[in-house]
Design a protein around this motif. Structure first.
Motif, PDB file in Angstrom:
ATOM      1  N   PRO A  72      27.135  25.492 105.180  1.00 42.54           N
ATOM      2  CA  PRO A  72      28.483  25.591 105.766  1.00 42.54           C
ATOM      3  C   PRO A  72      29.503  24.686 105.082  1.00 42.54           C
ATOM      4  O   PRO A  72      30.697  24.911 105.214  1.00 42.54           O
ATOM      5  CB  PRO A  72      28.251  25.175 107.228  1.00 42.54           C
ATOM      6  CG  PRO A  72      27.004  24.365 107.214  1.00 42.54           C
ATOM      7  CD  PRO A  72      26.154  24.933 106.123  1.00 42.54           C
ATOM      8  N   ASN A  73      29.008  23.694 104.346  1.00 47.11           N
ATOM      9  CA  ASN A  73      29.934  22.751 103.698  1.00 47.11           C
ATOM     10  C   ASN A  73      30.262  23.127 102.255  1.00 47.11           C
ATOM     11  O   ASN A  73      30.916  22.372 101.556  1.00 47.11           O
ATOM     12  CB  ASN A  73      29.338  21.333 103.737  1.00 47.11           C
ATOM     13  CG  ASN A  73      27.992  21.253 103.011  1.00 47.11           C
ATOM     14  OD1 ASN A  73      27.283  22.261 102.903  1.00 47.11           O
ATOM     15  ND2 ASN A  73      27.632  20.077 102.533  1.00 47.11           N
ATOM     16  N   LYS A  74      29.768  24.277 101.781  1.00 46.77           N
ATOM     17  CA  LYS A  74      29.993  24.644 100.382  1.00 46.77           C
ATOM     18  C   LYS A  74      30.839  25.913 100.267  1.00 46.77           C
ATOM     19  O   LYS A  74      30.715  26.823 101.092  1.00 46.77           O
ATOM     20  CB  LYS A  74      28.645  24.906  99.676  1.00 46.77           C
ATOM     21  CG  LYS A  74      27.715  23.700  99.638  1.00 46.77           C
ATOM     22  CD  LYS A  74      28.324  22.548  98.860  1.00 46.77           C
ATOM     23  CE  LYS A  74      27.382  21.339  98.830  1.00 46.77           C
ATOM     24  NZ  LYS A  74      28.066  20.144  98.298  1.00 46.77           N
ATOM     25  N   ARG A  75      31.648  25.965  99.230  1.00 45.63           N
ATOM     26  CA  ARG A  75      32.333  27.216  98.896  1.00 45.63           C
ATOM     27  C   ARG A  75      31.313  28.142  98.229  1.00 45.63           C
ATOM     28  O   ARG A  75      30.315  27.697  97.657  1.00 45.63           O
ATOM     29  CB  ARG A  75      33.493  26.935  97.951  1.00 45.63           C
ATOM     30  CG  ARG A  75      34.565  26.050  98.607  1.00 45.63           C
ATOM     31  CD  ARG A  75      35.378  25.295  97.572  1.00 45.63           C
ATOM     32  NE  ARG A  75      36.144  26.222  96.748  1.00 45.63           N
ATOM     33  CZ  ARG A  75      36.572  25.946  95.509  1.00 45.63           C
ATOM     34  NH1 ARG A  75      36.286  24.778  94.948  1.00 45.63           N
ATOM     35  NH2 ARG A  75      37.264  26.825  94.842  1.00 45.63           N
ATOM     36  N   LEU A  76      31.573  29.430  98.301  1.00 38.30           N
ATOM     37  CA  LEU A  76      30.626  30.394  97.720  1.00 38.30           C
ATOM     38  C   LEU A  76      31.275  31.199  96.590  1.00 38.30           C
ATOM     39  O   LEU A  76      32.492  31.361  96.535  1.00 38.30           O
ATOM     40  CB  LEU A  76      30.111  31.350  98.797  1.00 38.30           C
ATOM     41  CG  LEU A  76      29.361  30.710  99.974  1.00 38.30           C
ATOM     42  CD1 LEU A  76      28.852  31.789 100.926  1.00 38.30           C
ATOM     43  CD2 LEU A  76      28.191  29.846  99.484  1.00 38.30           C
ATOM     44  N   GLY A  77      30.402  31.684  95.684  1.00 32.32           N
ATOM     45  CA  GLY A  77      30.861  32.548  94.599  1.00 32.32           C
ATOM     46  C   GLY A  77      29.952  33.757  94.491  1.00 32.32           C
ATOM     47  O   GLY A  77      28.860  33.781  95.079  1.00 32.32           O
ATOM     48  N   PRO A 102      26.529  17.052  95.518  1.00 26.42           N
ATOM     49  CA  PRO A 102      27.997  17.089  95.419  1.00 26.42           C
ATOM     50  C   PRO A 102      28.536  18.405  94.846  1.00 26.42           C
ATOM     51  O   PRO A 102      29.718  18.480  94.521  1.00 26.42           O
ATOM     52  CB  PRO A 102      28.298  15.919  94.480  1.00 26.42           C
ATOM     53  CG  PRO A 102      27.092  15.780  93.633  1.00 26.42           C
ATOM     54  CD  PRO A 102      25.915  16.236  94.457  1.00 26.42           C
ATOM     55  N   VAL A 103      27.707  19.423  94.687  1.00 29.06           N
ATOM     56  CA  VAL A 103      28.180  20.662  94.046  1.00 29.06           C
ATOM     57  C   VAL A 103      29.321  21.270  94.877  1.00 29.06           C
ATOM     58  O   VAL A 103      29.311  21.226  96.109  1.00 29.06           O
ATOM     59  CB  VAL A 103      27.011  21.665  93.868  1.00 29.06           C
ATOM     60  CG1 VAL A 103      26.629  22.364  95.171  1.00 29.06           C
ATOM     61  CG2 VAL A 103      27.344  22.696  92.787  1.00 29.06           C
ATOM     62  N   ASP A 104      30.333  21.817  94.180  1.00 28.98           N
ATOM     63  CA  ASP A 104      31.503  22.368  94.873  1.00 28.98           C
ATOM     64  C   ASP A 104      31.251  23.764  95.433  1.00 28.98           C
ATOM     65  O   ASP A 104      31.750  24.103  96.498  1.00 28.98           O
ATOM     66  CB  ASP A 104      32.695  22.439  93.914  1.00 28.98           C
ATOM     67  CG  ASP A 104      33.140  21.056  93.483  1.00 28.98           C
ATOM     68  OD1 ASP A 104      33.543  20.281  94.366  1.00 28.98           O
ATOM     69  OD2 ASP A 104      33.056  20.744  92.288  1.00 28.98           O
ATOM     70  N   ALA A 105      30.510  24.565  94.672  1.00 30.28           N
ATOM     71  CA  ALA A 105      30.330  25.956  95.105  1.00 30.28           C
ATOM     72  C   ALA A 105      28.973  26.471  94.660  1.00 30.28           C
ATOM     73  O   ALA A 105      28.418  26.013  93.652  1.00 30.28           O
ATOM     74  CB  ALA A 105      31.431  26.842  94.537  1.00 30.28           C
ATOM     75  N   VAL A 106      28.448  27.413  95.400  1.00 31.08           N
ATOM     76  CA  VAL A 106      27.137  27.994  95.109  1.00 31.08           C
ATOM     77  C   VAL A 106      27.302  29.510  94.988  1.00 31.08           C
ATOM     78  O   VAL A 106      28.020  30.127  95.784  1.00 31.08           O
ATOM     79  CB  VAL A 106      26.125  27.654  96.224  1.00 31.08           C
ATOM     80  CG1 VAL A 106      24.723  28.113  95.839  1.00 31.08           C
ATOM     81  CG2 VAL A 106      26.140  26.157  96.503  1.00 31.08           C
ATOM     82  N   TYR A 107      26.614  30.078  93.990  1.00 24.88           N
ATOM     83  CA  TYR A 107      26.799  31.498  93.686  1.00 24.88           C
ATOM     84  C   TYR A 107      25.659  32.381  94.167  1.00 24.88           C
ATOM     85  O   TYR A 107      24.487  32.026  94.041  1.00 24.88           O
ATOM     86  CB  TYR A 107      26.886  31.684  92.160  1.00 24.88           C
ATOM     87  CG  TYR A 107      28.303  31.731  91.663  1.00 24.88           C
ATOM     88  CD1 TYR A 107      29.053  30.568  91.570  1.00 24.88           C
ATOM     89  CD2 TYR A 107      28.900  32.938  91.310  1.00 24.88           C
ATOM     90  CE1 TYR A 107      30.361  30.610  91.124  1.00 24.88           C
ATOM     91  CE2 TYR A 107      30.203  32.984  90.861  1.00 24.88           C
ATOM     92  CZ  TYR A 107      30.935  31.816  90.772  1.00 24.88           C
ATOM     93  OH  TYR A 107      32.227  31.859  90.336  1.00 24.88           O
ATOM     94  N   VAL A 108      26.052  33.551  94.657  1.00 23.61           N
ATOM     95  CA  VAL A 108      25.132  34.674  94.836  1.00 23.61           C
ATOM     96  C   VAL A 108      25.191  35.475  93.534  1.00 23.61           C
ATOM     97  O   VAL A 108      26.244  36.017  93.186  1.00 23.61           O
ATOM     98  CB  VAL A 108      25.582  35.545  96.033  1.00 23.61           C
ATOM     99  CG1 VAL A 108      24.762  36.815  96.106  1.00 23.61           C
ATOM    100  CG2 VAL A 108      25.513  34.758  97.334  1.00 23.61           C
ATOM    101  N   VAL A 109      24.088  35.499  92.799  1.00 26.39           N
ATOM    102  CA  VAL A 109      24.070  36.176  91.500  1.00 26.39           C
ATOM    103  C   VAL A 109      23.154  37.397  91.570  1.00 26.39           C
ATOM    104  O   VAL A 109      21.963  37.269  91.850  1.00 26.39           O
ATOM    105  CB  VAL A 109      23.583  35.227  90.379  1.00 26.39           C
ATOM    106  CG1 VAL A 109      23.620  35.930  89.025  1.00 26.39           C
ATOM    107  CG2 VAL A 109      24.436  33.961  90.337  1.00 26.39           C
TER     108      VAL A 109
END
Lengths: 325, 325
Positions: free
Chosen positions: B191-196, B161-168
């Protein structure tokens, strides 16, 4: 990322001289030249070749502001593989001061000009070209140039013997999209010329913009060690050395130079990312107002400065004082 | 440049605390929160929500390292439009410390993890998600991750259920081509996640990389005021505020905060572009060796440091000590 067509022009002495009035010791310049040779840097811009007769305050500046060929031969008794370059400004250079290349240590003469003086710059290009030099034409303040003027200038440049033409981000206001746009415009209109790029670090984009330019075919990359240059400074030479995909460059010699010379210089003189330079950069303005602020007692009064710079009347009176890079 | 889908997460207190052991006064944090609200910044990451029971040296750190909900209510008696965020690390957070969102001032809990702990991170995501929080998963040190491991992690993340996933970019070693590559990889598999995106400034590319990520669809942009963050620091909040094509952001309030608070902080504590951080960045290494050098008497011995870091045996012994962001 293809960048092995690139050549680095280190401008530490020439552009860095705008920070410390060219107060570099001979030892500093000799050590830099040795480091750049060892690092594989292609050109070192060792100063300006303007005439002291044509500029005020000339007697207070270090010798790198008005390069003398005989002096240069004492400083660099033995040339390495790094070529030597000098910059001249329209109206400040006496062409009689320029020896034939065979009698000078200089290989490259670069001519900085605003768009309105491109014709005069091309006259100088012809003179220097005939005397055997490589030449470049550095059109400053491109962010303030209208495209019809630029296209008119391209037509003249295309027919001239100049070797390379520069995209110069005088105000440090361009981002990678602007670089893409300008480089592609230059490529379209000047298919017979090599291109160069000179960036400023007001928005922390100098290195990134230089990399982007290199990737889309720009050959001559201006940089300076530890970013030393007017205002927010330039693209740091050390970052290009380590990041360009070109195995001939070595980072190590320039790290040694920074350790031995640049740290002391930075303690005495100031350049780099400072908020007043961010403000002039984002407003697409010459940094002179930021430099004046930083030299005053109000140097940390950012809000007051921002408010002044974004008040139209004040802005106008500053705009009319614009002078060359 | 389309960037009006973006949200800024200011990490000054959380990531900047890695510089000064979270020694920020309540006044500093309150003033920052007021400035960020006025500037239109979307989130303020006000610290870590790890447990002092699970970490050494906890009693020496400022309160922003182990956020307490009651304390937070005293610091921010009236919430503005800027949401509040906290970061937790795998193995350092006690999930019993996390109140339901309705009882907390926090809106967003972000979970930092290395690739090997993505499964544990997702367990935490589920807990925090059930308690009503927005969640993100920040996969650190991506430059050292093999793609098969990444693809395996994506499969788990996609179903969570995570809202967003980060490129760190933990080591500050990525350039715009790397950002393009990673963001497109994330978009393809999630494709279903927002990115950070969370960048570091070792190569002076933090701002540029953030802009590039924003342009290709990344929504959550981490930044910190004046770039304050571990080592070479982060993407400066003030640069995003002025440069993003999104009229809701205001630069002015954050300039005031820099003038009144950050200049003193920078005089006392050090971060930003320094040669040892360039060295670890270009070598794609954790900055801890550079931080140790800069805290020692040898802080300016760049050549010696570079030689140590590029000697394989030394490098290996440092590599095995790696720890989280």
């Amino acid at each position: 990322m293809k960048t092995n067509h690139c050549k680095i022009i280190d401008c530490t002495i020439r552009d860095g001289g705008l920070v410390n009035n060219w107060d570099f010791s001979v030892e500093f310049v000799q050590s830099l030249y040795a480091s750049l040779n060892e690092a594989g840097v292609d050109y070192m811009e060792i100063g300006y070749k303007n005439s002291p007769k044509l500029l005020k305050g000339a007697d207070e500046a270090g010798p790198w502001r008005f390069l003398d060929d005989n002096f240069l031969k004492k400083v660099i008794p033995q040339k390495g593989t790094t070529k030597l370059s000098a910059l001249v400004d329209i109206g400040r250079v006496d062409e009689n001061d320029i020896l034939p290349r065979s009698e000078s240590l200089l290989d490259l003469i670069r001519i900085a000009c605003y768009i309105k003086d491109v014709d005069k710059a091309i006259d100088l290009v012809r003179v220097f070209h005939e005397r055997g030099y490589e030449t470049t034409l550095n059109i400053m303040a491109l962010s303030n140039v209208m495209e019809n003027d630029l296209v008119e200038a391209f037509a003249m440049i295309k027919e001239s013997p100049v070797d390379a033409v520069y995209v110069v981000d005088s105000y440090g206001s361009l981002d990678h999209n602007d670089i893409h746009y300008l480089v592609n415009k230059f490529k379209e209109h000047l298919p017979n010329k090599r291109l160069g790029v000179h960036t400023h670090n007001n928005m922390q984009l100098a290195f990134s913009n230089t990399l982007v330019a290199a990737e889309i075919g720009v050959e001559l990359l201006d940089a300076s060690v530890y970013g030393m240059g007017r205002g927010a400074g330039n693209c740091p030479t050390e970052l290009l050395l380590t990041h360009l995909k070109n195995s001939k460059y070595q980072l190590r010699p320039v790290l040694g130079f920074i350790e031995n010379f640049m740290l002391q210089t930075r303690e005495k003189w100031e350049w780099g990312y400072l908020i007043p330079y961010l403000v002039t950069g984002t407003l697409d303005e010459h940094p002179r107002s930021a430099m004046a602020l930083l030299a005053s007692e109000d140097r940390d009064k950012y809000l007051q400065f921002y408010d002044q710079m974004t008040t139209p009347e004040v802005n106008f009176s500053q705009k009319i004082q614009k002078r060359p890079e």
